[in-house]
Design a protein around this motif. Structure first.
Motif, PDB file in Angstrom:
ATOM      1  N   SER A   1       0.813  -1.223   0.000  1.00 43.73           N
ATOM      2  CA  SER A   1       0.000   0.000   0.000  1.00 43.73           C
ATOM      3  C   SER A   1       0.843   1.268   0.000  1.00 43.73           C
ATOM      4  O   SER A   1       0.515   2.235  -0.693  1.00 43.73           O
ATOM      5  N   SER A   2       1.931   1.291   0.778  1.00 45.36           N
ATOM      6  CA  SER A   2       2.752   2.508   0.842  1.00 45.36           C
ATOM      7  C   SER A   2       3.419   2.797  -0.497  1.00 45.36           C
ATOM      8  O   SER A   2       3.448   3.948  -0.957  1.00 45.36           O
ATOM      9  N   GLN A   3       3.950   1.765  -1.149  1.00 46.21           N
ATOM     10  CA  GLN A   3       4.582   1.956  -2.453  1.00 46.21           C
ATOM     11  C   GLN A   3       3.544   2.324  -3.508  1.00 46.21           C
ATOM     12  O   GLN A   3       3.787   3.160  -4.385  1.00 46.21           O
ATOM     13  N   LEU A   4       2.358   1.713  -3.403  1.00 46.53           N
ATOM     14  CA  LEU A   4       1.285   2.009  -4.346  1.00 46.53           C
ATOM     15  C   LEU A   4       0.866   3.467  -4.266  1.00 46.53           C
ATOM     16  O   LEU A   4       0.666   4.135  -5.292  1.00 46.53           O
ATOM     17  N   ILE A   5       0.772   3.995  -3.042  1.00 51.39           N
ATOM     18  CA  ILE A   5       0.379   5.403  -2.854  1.00 51.39           C
ATOM     19  C   ILE A   5       1.421   6.327  -3.469  1.00 51.39           C
ATOM     20  O   ILE A   5       1.097   7.283  -4.178  1.00 51.39           O
ATOM     21  N   LYS A   6       2.714   6.057  -3.206  1.00 49.13           N
ATOM     22  CA  LYS A   6       3.778   6.900  -3.732  1.00 49.13           C
ATOM     23  C   LYS A   6       3.793   6.892  -5.260  1.00 49.13           C
ATOM     24  O   LYS A   6       3.912   7.944  -5.902  1.00 49.13           O
ATOM     25  N   LEU A   7       3.677   5.703  -5.857  1.00 51.00           N
ATOM     26  CA  LEU A   7       3.713   5.607  -7.318  1.00 51.00           C
ATOM     27  C   LEU A   7       2.485   6.248  -7.955  1.00 51.00           C
ATOM     28  O   LEU A   7       2.583   6.872  -9.016  1.00 51.00           O
ATOM     29  N   THR A   8       1.334   6.097  -7.306  1.00 56.52           N
ATOM     30  CA  THR A   8       0.110   6.707  -7.841  1.00 56.52           C
ATOM     31  C   THR A   8       0.220   8.230  -7.819  1.00 56.52           C
ATOM     32  O   THR A   8      -0.179   8.910  -8.770  1.00 56.52           O
TER      33      THR A   8
END
Length: 366
Positions: free
Chosen positions: A33-40
């Motif tokens: 989730s943390s990486q997904l938020i940053k990439l989004t």
């Protein structure tokens, strides 16, 4: 036409955008989730830039085709018209890209901890703190942001001595960062019997929510207290001991205290209190760093320090004056602003920031 240095930078960003899209399709990324938020967030930042860059490349190809047609007498007039239109559009695209590529605050995309505190003026300051909170609630609600009260201390007349809230939504910090500072109000208080105008102040802090990776928080330095939540007038809000007080390095000069009673869940309130504690620590580190770079008191005040008066709300004259703007551009209708129409003020401040950045880039290139 794009400057060569700008073209090279845009090519790099286009490559990064393609890589980001591929990463967002990776199942391992989707599970983090943390990486997904940053990439989004990064994908959203790059999308308008790469879209304009793709348009410029398409226009460049069209120009090359049009130039080939100039040798054909029957097509020459049409080709010249196409070239004129393409060059005009490419010039506009280049201007838009120059603005989009201006340096941005790395915190712009983050959620916000919003703190409003009554300053000079006693009960009247507390009432205006409540007015400011309503103003922000109206403005943010219309734009799809979520504002959640984390903690509040009410004053005797129904205002707030302080209130802390979390604002979540796309680019919350960029939306609210110009609100930090001292807000001054001039009006006749409801308790004033002789019709005299009083001046009161309220301070507003806008803190970008720190992610766990932004600051190191040793939980051995934190004391957690649990107690029953209290509402206005002291009445118990919950039937369980769910309010949480997190105290960092209690009893030392570095002490920070955070209270959270947002939900009926002790676990959720504890998590939120620790989030706010990380945010306060990150802000403390940021202020220390900025102070070390400042060569004079004037430099600190000019950097947007919270002690700086940013705006005056003059009720008798139905006028809001933002002191960072100039001329008539600094004045706005008070009744409209207090009803949530803050967009005009923030748009003007955003333009001012962009003009200053563009000027600094021009001076640096000269």
């Amino acid at each position: 036409m794009l400057r060569p240095s700008l073209s090279a930078r845009l090519s790099e960003l286009a490559h990064e955008y393609d890589l980001t899209l591929r990463q967002l399709a990776d199942p391992q990324v989707l599970a983090d989730s943390s990486q997904l938020i940053k990439l989004t967030r990064r994908q959203r930042e790059l999308e308008p830039i790469t879209s304009l860059y793709a348009e410029d490349l398409a226009l460049e190809r069209s120009e090359a085709q049009a130039r080939e047609l100039l040798a054909d007498p029957e097509m020459r007039e049409l080709a010249e018209a196409e070239l004129r239109e393409s060059r005009a559009r490419r010039s506009a695209v280049a201007d838009e890209l120059e603005v989009l590529l201006l340096p941005t605050d790395p915190d712009d995309a983050k959620d916000v901890i919003l703190e409003i505190r009554a300053g000079a003026g006693g009960d009247e300051a507390g009432l205006f703190a409540a007015d400011l909170l309503r103003l922000y609630e109206r403005y943010l609600s219309e734009r799809g942001f979520k504002l959640s009260i984390l903690d509040e201390s009410t004053s005797s007349l129904g205002g707030f001595s302080k209130v802390m809230a979390e604002v979540s939504g796309s680019y919350a910090y960029r939306t609210l960062k110009f609100e930090r500072g001292v807000h001054r109000v001039q009006r006749i208080p409801t308790t004033e019997t002789q019709g005299r105008i009083h001046t009161s102040t309220v301070t507003v802090a806008v803190l970008p929510v720190a992610e766990p990776s932004d600051v190191q928080l040793d939980l051995s330095d934190v004391r957690i207290d649990v107690y029953r939540s209290q509402g206005a007038g002291g009445q118990s809000v919950n039937t369980t001991d769910s309010a949480v007080r997190a105290v960092y390095k209690g009893g030392t000069p570095d002490e920070i205290m955070v209270v959270c009673q947002e939900t009926r869940s002790q676990i959720k309130n504890r998590e939120k209190a620790l989030d706010v504690l990380r945010t306060r620590l990150a802000e403390r580190e940021r202020e220390t760093f900025e102070a070390s770079r400042s060569e004079s008191r004037a430099a600190q005040v000019g950097s947007g320090d919270r002690s700086e008066k940013v705006r005056t709300y003059n009720y008798p004259q139905n006028r809001v004056t933002d002191h960072r703007l100039s001329g008539e551009d600094k004045n706005f209708a008070l009744d409209s602003v207090m009803n949530g129409s803050l967009g005009g003020v923030l748009d003007a401040l955003t333009r001012l920031e962009r003009e200053a950045l563009l000027a600094s880039m021009t001076d640096g290139a000269a």
